[in-house]
Design a protein around this motif. Structure first.
Motif, mmCIF file in Angstrom:
data_model
loop_
_atom_site.group_PDB
_atom_site.id
_atom_site.type_symbol
_atom_site.label_atom_id
_atom_site.label_comp_id
_atom_site.label_asym_id
_atom_site.label_seq_id
_atom_site.Cartn_x
_atom_site.Cartn_y
_atom_site.Cartn_z
ATOM 1 N N HIS A 37 -48.357 40.930 20.971
ATOM 2 C CA HIS A 37 -47.226 40.152 20.706
ATOM 3 C C HIS A 37 -47.628 38.937 21.408
ATOM 4 C CE1 HIS A 37 -43.580 37.838 20.249
ATOM 5 N NE2 HIS A 37 -43.633 37.461 21.421
ATOM 6 N N GLU A 39 -47.053 34.557 20.631
ATOM 7 C CA GLU A 39 -46.208 33.511 20.061
ATOM 8 C C GLU A 39 -46.953 32.227 19.544
ATOM 9 O OE1 GLU A 39 -42.011 33.454 21.359
ATOM 10 O OE2 GLU A 39 -41.965 31.321 20.922
ATOM 11 N N VAL A 57 -49.930 30.937 29.084
ATOM 12 C CA VAL A 57 -49.977 31.898 30.316
ATOM 13 C C VAL A 57 -49.038 33.015 30.270
ATOM 14 C CG1 VAL A 57 -48.555 30.222 31.434
ATOM 15 C CG2 VAL A 57 -50.154 31.529 32.878
ATOM 16 N N LEU A 58 -48.023 32.756 29.580
ATOM 17 C CA LEU A 58 -46.902 33.642 29.439
ATOM 18 C C LEU A 58 -47.386 35.136 28.826
ATOM 19 C CD1 LEU A 58 -43.703 31.716 28.326
ATOM 20 C CD2 LEU A 58 -44.975 31.682 30.617
ATOM 21 N N GLU A 59 -48.405 34.872 27.820
ATOM 22 C CA GLU A 59 -48.843 36.176 27.047
ATOM 23 C C GLU A 59 -50.243 36.174 27.401
ATOM 24 O OE1 GLU A 59 -47.688 34.324 23.264
ATOM 25 O OE2 GLU A 59 -45.621 35.116 23.585
ATOM 26 N N ARG A 60 -50.822 35.602 28.474
ATOM 27 C CA ARG A 60 -52.168 35.924 28.600
ATOM 28 C C ARG A 60 -52.621 37.419 28.865
ATOM 29 N NH1 ARG A 60 -49.760 34.618 33.770
ATOM 30 N NH2 ARG A 60 -50.137 35.888 35.411
ATOM 31 N N GLU A 61 -51.758 38.521 29.217
ATOM 32 C CA GLU A 61 -52.178 39.757 29.439
ATOM 33 C C GLU A 61 -51.990 40.327 27.871
ATOM 34 O OE1 GLU A 61 -51.404 40.984 33.872
ATOM 35 O OE2 GLU A 61 -49.958 41.754 32.354
ATOM 36 N N ASN A 62 -51.060 40.254 26.853
ATOM 37 C CA ASN A 62 -51.141 40.372 25.722
ATOM 38 C C ASN A 62 -52.432 40.006 24.863
ATOM 39 O OD1 ASN A 62 -48.489 40.616 26.825
ATOM 40 N ND2 ASN A 62 -47.382 39.756 25.141
ATOM 41 N N LEU A 72 -56.755 29.955 27.920
ATOM 42 C CA LEU A 72 -55.179 29.811 27.795
ATOM 43 C C LEU A 72 -55.066 28.127 27.562
ATOM 44 C CD1 LEU A 72 -54.335 30.953 31.608
ATOM 45 C CD2 LEU A 72 -54.077 31.933 29.134
ATOM 46 N N SER A 74 -53.279 26.167 28.498
ATOM 47 C CA SER A 74 -53.116 25.026 29.522
ATOM 48 C C SER A 74 -54.636 24.606 30.054
ATOM 49 C CB SER A 74 -52.497 25.882 30.818
ATOM 50 O OG SER A 74 -52.936 26.855 31.224
ATOM 51 N N ASP A 75 -55.698 25.177 29.620
ATOM 52 C CA ASP A 75 -56.921 24.677 29.671
ATOM 53 C C ASP A 75 -57.002 23.206 29.040
ATOM 54 O OD1 ASP A 75 -57.360 26.585 31.653
ATOM 55 O OD2 ASP A 75 -58.498 27.814 30.061
ATOM 56 N N VAL B 231 -45.559 38.981 34.728
ATOM 57 C CA VAL B 231 -46.277 38.041 33.418
ATOM 58 C C VAL B 231 -45.059 37.876 32.626
ATOM 59 C CG1 VAL B 231 -47.737 38.115 31.947
ATOM 60 C CG2 VAL B 231 -48.264 39.095 34.089
ATOM 61 N N PRO B 232 -44.419 36.530 32.182
ATOM 62 C CA PRO B 232 -43.250 36.362 31.637
ATOM 63 C C PRO B 232 -42.977 37.128 30.285
ATOM 64 C CG PRO B 232 -44.021 34.287 32.579
ATOM 65 C CD PRO B 232 -44.912 35.379 32.969
ATOM 66 N N HIS B 233 -44.331 37.287 29.507
ATOM 67 C CA HIS B 233 -43.991 38.027 28.106
ATOM 68 C C HIS B 233 -44.506 39.313 28.127
ATOM 69 C CE1 HIS B 233 -42.881 34.375 25.287
ATOM 70 N NE2 HIS B 233 -42.132 34.395 26.385
ATOM 71 N N ASN B 234 -44.647 40.077 29.080
ATOM 72 C CA ASN B 234 -45.303 41.214 29.162
ATOM 73 C C ASN B 234 -44.200 42.138 28.904
ATOM 74 O OD1 ASN B 234 -45.483 44.149 30.327
ATOM 75 N ND2 ASN B 234 -47.204 43.399 31.702
ATOM 76 N N PRO B 325 -49.774 21.864 36.066
ATOM 77 C CA PRO B 325 -49.506 22.542 34.663
ATOM 78 C C PRO B 325 -50.604 23.827 34.440
ATOM 79 C CG PRO B 325 -50.179 20.123 34.608
ATOM 80 C CD PRO B 325 -50.381 20.686 35.891
ATOM 81 N N GLN B 326 -51.464 23.961 35.234
ATOM 82 C CA GLN B 326 -52.270 25.416 35.227
ATOM 83 C C GLN B 326 -52.030 26.538 36.147
ATOM 84 O OE1 GLN B 326 -56.261 22.770 34.961
ATOM 85 N NE2 GLN B 326 -56.415 24.288 33.291
ATOM 86 N N THR B 328 -50.444 29.868 37.522
ATOM 87 C CA THR B 328 -50.005 31.167 36.891
ATOM 88 C C THR B 328 -49.166 31.895 37.808
ATOM 89 O OG1 THR B 328 -51.961 32.266 37.799
ATOM 90 C CG2 THR B 328 -52.276 31.315 35.546
ATOM 91 N N ILE B 332 -43.405 28.889 35.993
ATOM 92 C CA ILE B 332 -44.513 28.639 35.123
ATOM 93 C C ILE B 332 -44.130 28.343 33.601
ATOM 94 C CG2 ILE B 332 -46.212 29.764 36.463
ATOM 95 C CD1 ILE B 332 -46.311 32.202 34.772
#
Lengths: 408, 408
Positions: A37, A39, A57-62, A72, A74-75, B231-234, B325-326, B328, B332
């Motif tokens: 998932h 977005e 960053v919210l979905e980095r693990e997905n 990211l 944000s880079d 992790v917000p969207h996990n 802004p970066q 984690t 965030i």
């Protein structure tokens, strides 16, 4: 297949591809990322094979779970680009993508994909094309690179689609049993507490059955009776009580949440009994269905079977879309469509457009039908079939073709 | 509001608007057509107010139900245009739209909307712009005309969103009761038959609860525990057994099938007990949530509340996205977003981008949170609120803020 993408890039002389959007809306992105998932994601790949997946960053693990190198957003902070461009959101986006493209060596002929607002896509890509001399924006009229890759499923995809078919077929079976368990009063089905059973009640039952099997009803299923069955995409009237002796079209096309693949299956049946005249219509559609299923094979163009369907119906004196594109009665749609991460994809079993030859890995619906709303009926019968590596047919919709559901 | 569209066209100096796509994918089209299912539709409206809705014959009744004058695609048969253009699908589309635009007096500055493949949109609209001298293609960087119209809800929409909130809140309540009904073994919840209750089990329960209430899980809900909550969207680990004393983020954002409107609500809770240190974190988020909720009002820019949230968290010594802004960890993301026919729409409670003043009819989520995956926790608390015609807050997420769910 996914493994075709490098060759499809070469065929189109693309130096890079970019897919932008969310995995829920963009099936091309879902295809690449295998169900993660995401977005607001950006996937890019150069012809040399370098790839990157941008995520928040919210979905980095997905994103990481896809196996692609993840970067990211944000880079490349959008807020900084906004500041640099005096708060011009278009110029800021262009500057941000310029830096991303530079960082990843994206240049030359770049194909853009993924679902966006139409006007936004036009304006943004026009600005990008003008501002970045190293980039030549390329867009495709369908079927595009992903349409071509996705139309052929590999063995793993066919296994996933087999599972989706099994689950969808179980919903059909349980709904038939549910209907069959009801008593009748005059020509109507009634519930335990003696009120008429409505299509809304059946839809609620189907919805739970789908949820139990982890199937999403992305597009509303069809359970339409009598004259409503005569309009192919009429989803059915929730208030209508279920009547004996009417054609009922039951067409579901859910998506398996576990894999993202759709399945498409339709049965038309009568509750209690089939009046002779309507039983004839049902048998006519079944006859066409059987003839197509007996003949359909790899190596032939999809359009051949649309023509065959029209010819068969016309021999039976039904009007068809082949001889009259504007008819609203008779056979009024195409015979079938590819099924996959979209419910309608390539290849098409229709006479116009590109004529793809059917081949191993294709998964298509086969769905002849007849529609006469003013006469109060419609009939459609549909299975989804796959051609395996040897070109043999695997019927993914393993359910009998019942004309009448007995009721108590 | 929908009634703003004529003025929004004048503001943008648009002579006509065109929305193309399917109602399932294009919320702008769904907004105009009020929930009708249309797959390949074209809506057009001139500044004079003339409108038309194009649909396929399969969906003609769905189209007619919208109240717009309906035209069938088959009146402009694509097959004929293909023939005329020597089977060139781009030229055929351009010729077809040219005839449609001529028939409906669409000329001048025309805004294009609706979701399409990005590259297709760019290529097709570039060709249209070049081929039709009477048409000037216009595309917008968000927020576009529909983003602006949709960000303010009328009283009828707020009623529909209240219903969606009620249904979503009932799912939260029943899930809490479901969890609370379980026994424990050591620090784990167990099922009737003595095996650990997993997040997958809870997700299956939630899915049925949603289906019962006619809520669609368009984007997968979040039920994430411990480090995953960081992790917000996990979305949560299906295999993980439910543990006592961990932060569990439960965030659902379903869409009401009856109306198409989303609702967004999050609770963070502990099963059985809250360890002191984590209870502190929960209370910190709750304190920020309460301060924002006490202060938020119409007439102020959305970004003010993002800044307030950052300031409050920073006073508590948490890092925030405002000063870094970066980062984690810490706070965030942005404080909130508009909710409507999309789960994320205007207005935004964030510090960058356009600064909309909050006003009557806005419906926004308020969702401060803290995230520390490496320390094994995350906390977010979220309600969706509407500002009524007088600017008073209606909280659409009427559910208590429980920290601990007692278990047996």
């Amino acid at each position: 297949m996914k493994s075709d993408i490098p060759q499809l890039m070469i065929d189109r002389d693309l130096d890079a591809i970019v897919v932008y959007g969310s995995t829920d809306a963009s099936s091309d992105l879902a295809y690449l990322t295998g169900g993660a998932h995401l977005e607001g994601a950006l996937f890019l790949q150069t012809r040399a094979g370098d790839a990157a997946l941008f995520s928040s960053v919210l979905e980095r693990e997905n994103a990481q779970a896809t196996g692609y190198p993840v970067r990211l957003w944000s880079d490349f902070p959008f807020s900084r680009y906004l500041k640099e461009t005096g708060n011009d959101p278009l110029a800021a986006r262009v500057a941000m993508w310029r830096d991303i493209f530079t960082a990843y060596g994206v240049r030359g002929r770049v194909g853009f994909y993924g679902m966006s607002d139409m006007g936004f896509a036009w304006r943004f890509l026009s600005a990008l094309d003008e501002a970045l001399p190293d980039i030549q924006v390329m867009g495709e009229i369908p079927p595009n690179l992903f349409g071509s890759a996705r139309e052929t499923k590999d063995a793993r995809e066919i296994e996933m689609m087999r599972a989706a078919g099994k689950a969808a077929t179980a919903v059909i079976a349980n709904t038939f049993d549910f209907l069959s368990s009801h008593r009748t009063r005059r020509d109507t089905l009634i519930t335990e507490d003696g009120r008429p059973l409505t299509i809304g009640d059946v839809k609620a039952f189907i919805r739970l059955e789908l949820a139990r099997r982890n199937l999403d009803e992305v597009h509303e299923n069809i359970f339409s009776q009598g004259r409503d069955a005569g309009v192919p995409h009429n989803a059915g009237n929730y208030e209508a009580p279920l009547q004996l002796g009417q054609t009922i079209i039951f067409d579901i096309f859910p998506r398996d949440r576990a894999t993202g693949y759709f399945h498409d299956i339709t049965r038309t049946f009568f509750l209690g009994y089939a009046p002779d005249e309507l039983a004839e219509k049902w048998l006519d559609v079944k006859r066409v269905f059987d003839e197509v299923m007996a003949d359909i094979r790899v190596g032939e163009p999809g359009g051949k079977y649309q023509q065959m369907t029209c010819d068969l119906f016309e021999m039976m004196n039904y009007p068809t879309i082949c001889s009259d594109p504007q008819t609203t009665v008779g056979y009024i749609h195409s015979l079938g469509h590819g099924v996959g991460l979209d419910i309608h994809e390539n290849p098409r079993l229709s006479t116009f457009g590109r004529q793809t030859l059917l081949k191993p890995g294709h998964v298509v619906s086969v769905e002849p039908g007849l529609y006469y709303p003013d006469d109060g009926w419609g009939v459609r019968i549909e299975d989804t079939i796959a051609f395996d590596e040897k070109g043999e047919i695997i019927n993914l919709s393993d359910f009998p073709y019942e004309m009448v559901i007995p009721v108590r």
